[in-house]
Design an enzyme around this catalytic site. Structure first.
Site, PDB file in Angstrom:
ATOM      1  N   ASN A   1      -3.461  22.070 -18.430  1.00 22.78           N
ATOM      2  CA  ASN A   1      -2.573  23.526 -18.193  1.00 22.78           C
ATOM      3  C   ASN A   1      -1.838  23.673 -16.770  1.00 22.78           C
ATOM      4  O   ASN A   1      -1.035  24.187 -16.828  1.00 22.78           O
ATOM      5  CB  ASN A   1      -3.596  24.715 -18.543  1.00 22.78           C
ATOM      6  CG  ASN A   1      -4.277  24.923 -19.703  1.00 22.78           C
ATOM      7  OD1 ASN A   1      -3.611  24.272 -20.810  1.00 22.78           O
ATOM      8  ND2 ASN A   1      -5.312  25.331 -19.870  1.00 22.78           N
TER       9      ASN A   1
ATOM     10  N   ARG B   1       3.050  27.380 -26.892  1.00 21.70           N
ATOM     11  CA  ARG B   1       2.067  26.279 -26.452  1.00 21.70           C
ATOM     12  C   ARG B   1       0.906  27.099 -26.114  1.00 21.70           C
ATOM     13  O   ARG B   1      -0.193  26.553 -26.217  1.00 21.70           O
ATOM     14  CB  ARG B   1       2.831  25.633 -25.186  1.00 21.70           C
ATOM     15  CG  ARG B   1       3.745  24.611 -25.522  1.00 21.70           C
ATOM     16  CD  ARG B   1       3.987  23.687 -24.282  1.00 21.70           C
ATOM     17  NE  ARG B   1       2.745  23.074 -23.806  1.00 21.70           N
ATOM     18  CZ  ARG B   1       2.473  22.691 -22.642  1.00 21.70           C
ATOM     19  NH1 ARG B   1       3.262  23.197 -21.768  1.00 21.70           N
ATOM     20  NH2 ARG B   1       1.406  22.069 -22.402  1.00 21.70           N
TER      21      ARG B   1
ATOM     22  N   HIS C   1      -3.218  26.222 -26.680  1.00 17.48           N
ATOM     23  CA  HIS C   1      -4.104  25.977 -25.626  1.00 17.48           C
ATOM     24  C   HIS C   1      -5.173  26.897 -25.686  1.00 17.48           C
ATOM     25  O   HIS C   1      -6.315  26.774 -25.160  1.00 17.48           O
ATOM     26  CB  HIS C   1      -3.352  25.882 -24.243  1.00 17.48           C
ATOM     27  CG  HIS C   1      -2.651  24.554 -24.205  1.00 17.48           C
ATOM     28  ND1 HIS C   1      -2.838  23.966 -23.048  1.00 17.48           N
ATOM     29  CD2 HIS C   1      -1.685  24.112 -24.798  1.00 17.48           C
ATOM     30  CE1 HIS C   1      -1.868  22.895 -23.246  1.00 17.48           C
ATOM     31  NE2 HIS C   1      -1.128  22.930 -24.181  1.00 17.48           N
TER      32      HIS C   1
ATOM     33  N   HIS D   1       6.925  20.549 -30.544  1.00 28.08           N
ATOM     34  CA  HIS D   1       7.598  19.693 -29.314  1.00 28.08           C
ATOM     35  C   HIS D   1       9.202  19.719 -29.611  1.00 28.08           C
ATOM     36  O   HIS D   1       9.782  19.101 -29.200  1.00 28.08           O
ATOM     37  CB  HIS D   1       7.081  18.696 -29.100  1.00 28.08           C
ATOM     38  CG  HIS D   1       5.672  18.528 -28.201  1.00 28.08           C
ATOM     39  ND1 HIS D   1       5.093  17.515 -27.901  1.00 28.08           N
ATOM     40  CD2 HIS D   1       5.238  19.681 -27.557  1.00 28.08           C
ATOM     41  CE1 HIS D   1       3.987  17.882 -27.318  1.00 28.08           C
ATOM     42  NE2 HIS D   1       4.062  19.108 -26.923  1.00 28.08           N
TER      43      HIS D   1
END
Length: 331
Positions: free
Chosen positions: A93, A61, A65, A192
């Protein structure tokens, strides 16, 4: 010679080189300067996953981000300073991104072998790939040669990163801003396939979808009962649940779950229930794992091509900018 004059000279001679370097991503970038770089990264990521299987999803992830906020520049790794609010405490976050210390461990190993060579931004890209591979997913070559940002922006992260409440239309528009297609959106959402999320992220779906005071009608009834038990109203919002039925294996189960209306997050289920354009791709990936893997690789490479146009450096510590830049900024 004054410190300010030295800094100006450094800026004059280094800035053009840095700006040019930031545009030249290529395969095998460290083949001569640090040939063991990728194997060192994988070794550390493997050890981290043995200690904590959830690390795979957390590490993967980081690429999302980082790259979505002003390009893939390692800005997400910077700690706050008295003059800068970084991205670690941004809305998407805080209490969500984890395992920064794993990246620290990778960086320490690389600095021992090849000091000052491998950027933190590149570490994120390689580590994300390795987290997928070590979870049973596909492998691919990564283009490297990024430099690390000199700053980070909590405000930019808050303005860009989507909420778990996001619907398909919002997500399509967001990805379009980065020249990423609907197929890219659905494939990259397949990240995911591994990992967990907090009850905090789905309480509104269970008890007050869109302010109705009712649960989301797009949740399978039996699945909703399980979620109600996991995340009761007034319960522990930090309790976590798997994002799909096989949360430590990178596969296409995520898409099968969406077709069955068993998506954990609203921003996941909306890809099937909320828009015909994304639903078509979800159905395809639910039937064809290889098609998903292929599209996921293409999406990760395209996302990894997002770059900052600002001057950068190779940080010695991924949490802070290098000393001379910190000093210069304080002059």
């Amino acid at each position: 010679m004054s410190p300010l004059f030295i800094f100006l000279l450094l800026s004059l001679f280094l800035a053009p080189e840095i700006a040019i370097a930031a545009t030249k991503l290529r395969y095998g970038y460290y083949s001569e300067t640090c040939p063991e770089a990728e194997s060192i990264v994988r070794s550390v990521i493997h050890r981290a996953m043995i200690r904590e299987p959830r690390s795979a999803a957390s590490i993967m992830r980081l690429q999302f981000h980082d790259c979505f906020v002003n390009g893939c520049d390692g800005s997400v790794l910077l700690d706050d300073t008295p003059t800068m609010l970084g991205e670690k405490l941004a809305l998407s976050n805080i209490n969500s991104l984890r395992d920064y210390e794993v990246i620290d461990e990778v960086k320490e190993a690389l600095e021992q072998r090849c000091p000052g060579v491998v950027s933190c931004a590149d570490i994120i890209i390689v580590a994300a790939r390795d987290a997928v591979v070590l979870s049973g997913g596909p492998s691919w070559e990564v283009k490297l040669g990024r430099e690390d940002s000199l700053t980070a922006s909590q405000e930019d992260s808050n303005n860009i990163m989507p909420s778990p409440r996001a619907n398909a239309t919002f997500l399509i528009d967001l990805f379009h801003q980065f020249n990423l297609s609907i197929t890219d959106l659905v494939a990259l959402s397949g990240s995911h396939s591994i990992g967990q999320a907090r009850c905090f992220s789905i309480l509104f779906r269970l008890y007050d979808q869109s302010g109705t005071g009712r649960p989301d009608p797009e949740i399978d009834l039996e699945y909703r009962k399980k979620l109600d038990e996991l995340c009761p109203k007034g319960g522990d919002e930090d309790m976590t649940g798997g994002l799909d039925a096989t949360p430590v294996v990178f596969d296409n189960q995520y898409f099968k779950d969406l077709v069955r209306k068993k998506g954990f997050l609203n921003s996941d289920q909306t890809l099937y229930s909320g828009d015909a354009r994304t639903r078509k791709v979800v159905k395809k990936f639910s039937r064809d794992q290889e098609a998903f893997f292929s599209a996921f690789i293409e999406g990760m490479v395209r996302m990894g091509d997002l770059q900052s146009d600002k001057r950068g450096e190779i940080r010695r510590n991924c949490r802070v900018v290098n000393d001379w830049l910190s000093y210069a900024a304080a002059i």
